[in-house]
Design an enzyme around this catalytic site. Structure first.
Site, PDB file in Angstrom:
ATOM      1  N   ALA A 250     -27.505  13.898 -12.022  1.00 55.03           N
ATOM      2  CA  ALA A 250     -26.703  14.066 -10.794  1.00 55.03           C
ATOM      3  C   ALA A 250     -27.505  14.577  -9.593  1.00 55.03           C
ATOM      4  O   ALA A 250     -26.922  14.786  -8.526  1.00 55.03           O
ATOM      5  CB  ALA A 250     -25.478  14.945 -11.018  1.00 55.03           C
ATOM      6  N   ALA A 251     -28.824  14.757  -9.752  1.00 56.61           N
ATOM      7  CA  ALA A 251     -29.606  15.210  -8.587  1.00 56.61           C
ATOM      8  C   ALA A 251     -29.487  14.187  -7.448  1.00 56.61           C
ATOM      9  O   ALA A 251     -29.341  14.547  -6.277  1.00 56.61           O
ATOM     10  CB  ALA A 251     -31.064  15.401  -8.978  1.00 56.61           C
ATOM     11  N   GLY A 252     -29.519  12.900  -7.819  1.00 58.33           N
ATOM     12  CA  GLY A 252     -29.371  11.854  -6.802  1.00 58.33           C
ATOM     13  C   GLY A 252     -27.991  11.907  -6.151  1.00 58.33           C
ATOM     14  O   GLY A 252     -27.841  11.636  -4.957  1.00 58.33           O
ATOM     15  N   ASP A 253     -26.991  12.250  -6.938  1.00 53.95           N
ATOM     16  CA  ASP A 253     -25.628  12.327  -6.386  1.00 53.95           C
ATOM     17  C   ASP A 253     -25.515  13.485  -5.397  1.00 53.95           C
ATOM     18  O   ASP A 253     -24.890  13.356  -4.334  1.00 53.95           O
ATOM     19  CB  ASP A 253     -24.610  12.502  -7.515  1.00 53.95           C
ATOM     20  CG  ASP A 253     -24.657  11.338  -8.489  1.00 53.95           C
ATOM     21  OD1 ASP A 253     -24.958  10.209  -8.049  1.00 53.95           O
ATOM     22  OD2 ASP A 253     -24.417  11.555  -9.688  1.00 53.95           O
TER      23      ASP A 253
HETATM   24  O1  RIB Z   1     -25.666  10.254 -11.702  1.00 54.32           O
HETATM   25  C1  RIB Z   1     -25.240  10.962 -12.843  1.00 54.32           C
HETATM   26  C2  RIB Z   1     -23.982  10.357 -13.387  1.00 54.32           C
HETATM   27  O2  RIB Z   1     -24.266   9.052 -13.848  1.00 54.32           O
HETATM   28  C3  RIB Z   1     -23.383  11.063 -14.570  1.00 54.32           C
HETATM   29  O3  RIB Z   1     -22.487  12.075 -14.192  1.00 54.32           O
HETATM   30  C4  RIB Z   1     -22.752   9.943 -15.377  1.00 54.32           C
HETATM   31  O4  RIB Z   1     -21.367  10.023 -15.464  1.00 54.32           O
HETATM   32  C5  RIB Z   1     -23.208   8.658 -14.701  1.00 54.32           C
HETATM   33  O5  RIB Z   1     -22.234   8.137 -13.901  1.00 54.32           O
END
Ligand code: RIB
Length: 305
Positions: A250-253
């Protein structure tokens, strides 16, 4: 309703196992602890926007099950507008199976479930609820037809479109001119540009190639090396703070959520990218997806306004 950042995307429940190394094909690894944590690239980005001070609505699809209900309830607690969250009676909520190794690298397999049934008509109806929407933030964990529709619809409404092209996939050429900012990681940028990225110079070449296809601004995330930015013919490398990586999930998120918040506040793209690098560098020091997303004051304490 007056939500300025609209995130269209996926919502998953993450099933995470910590392990010494990520198994090779055919290998069984005796791992460590297991935990569940809400995730999904879209949901993670929406929660990131909320925690970092943005005004956010999420549009997505969950199953009519416990995971969907839990994720939606957590959204409410985070202050994410859930009026665009639809429930699909015929599909389960999305699930992600994640392994995280000792270096904090991960491998992820997603069973999309209801996310695969988010249709253009769903997005059209939901976006119309937010006439003040300024920014659309979208990824590729939902059907491509829906991504293409959302980008086109938002563009026609005068919104800025930020596309995080994850997971890696081809884009139709007609889409590039709809995107204000594209934010691939190294793998995704290599796929979109055909350039192998080994250093900052090749990252620049990749960014230029993607720009030539019609995207105004290109930000390539490079993990611990930060990000490169190609904007209006100007190139710049933004280094990331040095931290100990526990889990890069999730770092990219977080990067994308932070970028959307800063751009929405009118910050220049270089400053917004710096803010996003700082936020993402905090996320990698903690386990999990939404459990690792920092609050704005944590990023500010790290020296960024
Ligand atoms: O970017 C991380 C995410 O990728 C995770 O939370 C997982 O659910 C996938 O969607």
């Amino acid at each position: 309703m007056n939500r300025k950042i609209i995130v269209v995307g996926s919502m998953n429940m993450d099933m995470v196992v910590k392990t010494s190394h990520i198994p090779k094909p055919g290998e069984t690894v005796l791992g460590g602890s297991f935990f569940m944590n809400p995730g999904g690239k879209g949901a993670n980005q929406a929660v990131s926007v909320a925690r970092l001070g943005g005004d956010v609505a999420f549009i997505g699809k969950i199953g009519d099950d416990i995971f969907g209900k839990q994720s939606a309830q957590l959204f409410d607690e985070e202050g994410v507008d859930t009026n665009g969250v639809l429930s699909d009676r015929d599909s389960p909520s999305g699930i992600a199976l994640i392994t995280v190794d000792d270096l904090g690298e991960n491998s992820i397999v997603v069973a999309p479930g209801a996310n695969a049934h988010l249709e253009p008509a769903d997005v059209e109806e939901a976006i119309n609820r937010y006439p003040q929407g300024k920014i659309l933030l979208i990824q590729l964990e939902i059907p491509m037809r829906t991504v293409e529709f959302a980008a086109d619809y938002a563009h026609k409404r005068g919104m800025r479109v930020i596309l995080n092209p994850a997971p890696a996939n081809e884009l139709v050429s007609g889409m590039f001119h709809l995107i204000d900012i594209i934010t691939p990681n190294v793998n995704e940028a290599e796929m979109l540009s055909g350039v192998q990225i080994v250093d900052i110079a090749s990252a620049r070449q990749a960014a230029e190639k993607i720009h030539e296809q019609g995207v105004k601004n290109v930000v390539i995330t490079l993990g611990r090396r930060g990000a490169v930015l190609f904007e209006d013919g100007e190139f710049c490398h933004i280094p990331a703070p040095e931290v100990e990586t526990i889990d890069s999930t999730a770092a990219g998120d977080v990067f994308n959520g932070a970028l959307a918040v800063a751009v929405g506040e009118g910050k220049a793209l270089t400053e917004a990218t710096l803010f996003a690098c700082r936020a993402a560098s905090i996320a990698v020091t903690k386990m999990g997806a939404q459990s690792s997303i920092p609050f704005r004051n944590e990023v500010l304490l790290n020296g960024i306004k």
